[in-house]
Design an enzyme around this catalytic site. Structure first.
Site, PDB file in Angstrom:
ATOM      1  N   SER A 174     -25.556  -3.201 -16.863  1.00 49.33           N
ATOM      2  CA  SER A 174     -24.135  -3.055 -16.598  1.00 49.33           C
ATOM      3  C   SER A 174     -23.304  -3.758 -17.657  1.00 49.33           C
ATOM      4  O   SER A 174     -23.499  -4.936 -17.931  1.00 49.33           O
ATOM      5  CB  SER A 174     -23.804  -3.615 -15.224  1.00 49.33           C
ATOM      6  N   LYS A 175     -22.359  -3.001 -18.223  1.00 45.51           N
ATOM      7  CA  LYS A 175     -21.490  -3.602 -19.232  1.00 45.51           C
ATOM      8  C   LYS A 175     -20.499  -4.528 -18.550  1.00 45.51           C
ATOM      9  O   LYS A 175     -19.925  -5.394 -19.148  1.00 45.51           O
ATOM     10  CB  LYS A 175     -20.730  -2.508 -19.980  1.00 45.51           C
ATOM     11  N   ARG A 176     -20.308  -4.288 -17.276  1.00 45.50           N
ATOM     12  CA  ARG A 176     -19.328  -5.108 -16.570  1.00 45.50           C
ATOM     13  C   ARG A 176     -19.797  -6.551 -16.397  1.00 45.50           C
ATOM     14  O   ARG A 176     -19.017  -7.456 -16.276  1.00 45.50           O
ATOM     15  CB  ARG A 176     -18.974  -4.478 -15.222  1.00 45.50           C
TER      16      ARG A 176
ATOM     17  N   GLY B 254     -20.859  -8.218 -18.576  1.00 46.62           N
ATOM     18  CA  GLY B 254     -20.371  -8.914 -19.773  1.00 46.62           C
ATOM     19  C   GLY B 254     -21.478  -9.572 -20.579  1.00 46.62           C
ATOM     20  O   GLY B 254     -21.305  -9.864 -21.740  1.00 46.62           O
TER      21      GLY B 254
END
Ligand code: GLU
Length: 527
Positions: free
Chosen positions: A286-288, A290
């Site tokens: 997940s890019k969320r 971070g």
């Protein structure tokens, strides 16, 4: 038809054979110094570089280097509304940092530039026009409301929304009239039924009858910008890309791209779709979160070679799979015929282990160790500016000694400025009470150590000192070996844990040991 441009010998293309013959052909090209292999990494600057992108770039880089070809970066910035400020610059910075720099890119330029799609609009417009003239594309004047309605109706009846190709059937005079009135429009590509299968280097024979499942796709938007599909094939053609290696999420788009190549009478490149990169448990990265952005690995002190190693280690495409490979080894061990279709499961918990191994390699390489020393100096100054009493701790020789003693134990340079290692940079402080309660023999032990140091001089080694300390402990009557070590550790570091006492002594060196024990003597005299 040969799918491998530049490799004329390949007229019959079968999955694994393609790669094997390519290997041979690539070598031939390498030996003459130049090859026709041209690959690209084509990110959209709608976000910062993350692990998935790095992996695609890396496989392209390795492929290019293995076969003596060129690796380029092309920025696909056609969706102007989603551009993230700074992302374009940062993507190139991160590739440089990772040690996989492009040969051609927006920043570097090159023979087939510009490498930024927003600077190539003419080319897309001309190609779209060519498609319209040859009746492979058409103007579409459908309003946003109509398209929205189509979508809602499809969803209501449980179908996948798709454009109904209505504007395909407009008469030429109707089109002319609307264009003359300045009616807003897009250009759509006419999807033909009967797509031919193609050989994917990794997934083998592939085929998606797009016309069955999709409406005609937009290739030119109302704002004069192309969509991904058109820009992508135009650029791959004009940039003379020989192999498209990209994520498997694009596999189903490839048939559509091949229809466009056919419509334009262009020879397509060879395609290879890389399997997905997933978390260890099979979930999506997940890019969320971070934490998969390359910048955050860089900030956390992860070494680029460790990051490249872990990203390839979990995937396929290499003859062997041991930890600790640097880029030159990745290139020499790369074997495209070994890339499987299985998803690559990334275990980021193992990253410190990869980093530890690569950090050790850097320390052992004189030139790269010099760079580490520079970084370490910066970290020490940042963490301990005001507290450093002895400038000697920033000296190159001192830092090199510390690094050599700690290699294989630490996973990142940052660890060395954590409290456990503060004794290396600042003198410890301890109270009279601490010394007094520790041992009645503190004074005796301290003087023994001082004598020992005087005898050994600069010749301190961990093995030698270990032996010496055992002998020394025997000379103390009432204090046990463990207690002696505790006292020494306290005098040297002010701490109760850390590396062995002998190692601490070797890293600090005779002068500093002397200083710290004199202080202990003074304290124990007055307590
Ligand atoms: N711009 C696309 C992406 O970001 C490129 C896909 C391709 O390599 O064709 O994934």
């Amino acid at each position: 038809m040969s799918l491998l441009r530049g490799f004329q010998c390949l007229t019959i293309v079968r999955n694994r054979q393609v790669v094997l013959q390519l290997t041979a052909a690539g070598r031939r090209c390498c030996s003459s110094g130049q090859s026709d292999v041209r690959v690209r990494f084509a990110p959209s600057p709608t976000g910062f570089l993350h692990l998935g992108g790095l992996r695609t770039a890396l496989y392209n880089y390795i492929f290019a280097k293995k076969y003596g070809g060129s690796f380029m970066v092309r920025l696909e910035d056609t969706d102007q509304s989603r551009l993230v400020p700074g992302a374009a610059e940062s993507i190139e910075d991160m590739l440089e940092w990772a040690g996989i720099p492009p040969d051609e890119s927006p920043r570097k330029g090159g023979p087939v530039g510009p490498y930024l799609q927003s600077q190539r609009l003419d080319l897309y417009q001309r190609t779209a026009q060519q498609l319209v003239e040859s009746h492979h594309a058409y103007y579409c004047f459908c309003s946003a409301q109509r398209l929205d309605l189509l979508k809602k109706e499809a969803l209501r009846s449980g179908q996948t929304p798709r454009y109904d190709n209505r504007c395909r059937h407009l008469q030429t005079n109707q089109v002319q009239e609307k264009l003359a009135q300045g009616a807003p429009h897009v250009i759509r590509f006419r999807l033909e039924a009967g797509v031919e299968p193609f050989q994917d280097l990794i997934f083998g024979l592939s085929h998606h009858d797009v016309a069955q499942v999709e409406g005609d796709p937009v290739v030119m938007k109302a704002d004069g910008f192309p969509t991904y599909h058109l820009a992508n094939i135009v650029d791959d053609h004009y940039m003379r890309i020989s192999h498209v290696l990209r994520g498997s999420e694009w596999l189903i788009s490839t048939s559509k791209h091949l229809l466009m190549y056919r419509a334009l009478g262009w020879q397509p490149p060879t395609f290879g779709h890389l399997p997905l990169l997933l978390n260890k448990d099979g979930s999506k990265l997940s890019k969320r979160q971070g934490d998969i952005f390359i910048q955050s690995f860089q900030r956390d002190g992860v070494l680029p070679e460790a990051l490249l190693d872990i990203t390839t280690h979990c995937g396929s495409g290499f003859n062997t799979n041991q930890i600790g490979r640097r880029i030159d080894e990745l290139i020499s061990e790369f074997n495209p015929s070994k890339i499987t279709t299985h998803s690559a499961l990334l275990d980021l918990e193992k990253l410190p282990e990869f980093n530890r191994i690569h950090l050790q390699q850097r320390i052992e390489d004189e030139e790269r160790c010099h760079l580490l020393i520079k970084d370490l100096q910066g970290l020490i100054q940042e963490a301990y500016t005001a507290e450093i009493q002895e400038k000697e701790v920033l000296h190159e020789d001192y830092l090199r000694r510390v690094l050599h003693l700690r290699k294989g134990h630490i996973s990142s340079l940052k660890e060395l400025v954590s409290p456990v290692y503060s004794y290396l940079w600042v003198r410890p402080s301890f109270s009279h009470q601490q010394v007094a309660t520790l041992s009645a023999e503190a004074q005796h032990i301290a003087s023994l150590i001082l004598r020992l140091i005087a005898e050994r001089g600069a010749e301190l080694t961990v093995e030698r000192l270990n032996k010496d300390l055992k002998v020394l402990a025997k000379q103390t009557k009432s204090t046990k070996y463990r207690e002696v070590m505790k006292l020494l550790r306290l005098a040297l570091s002010g701490l109760q844990q850390g590396p062995s006492v002998a190692e601490m002594m070797v890293s600090l060196g005779p002068a500093e040991i002397n200083h710290r024990f004199q202080k202990l003597l003074l304290l124990s005299e007055t307590s």
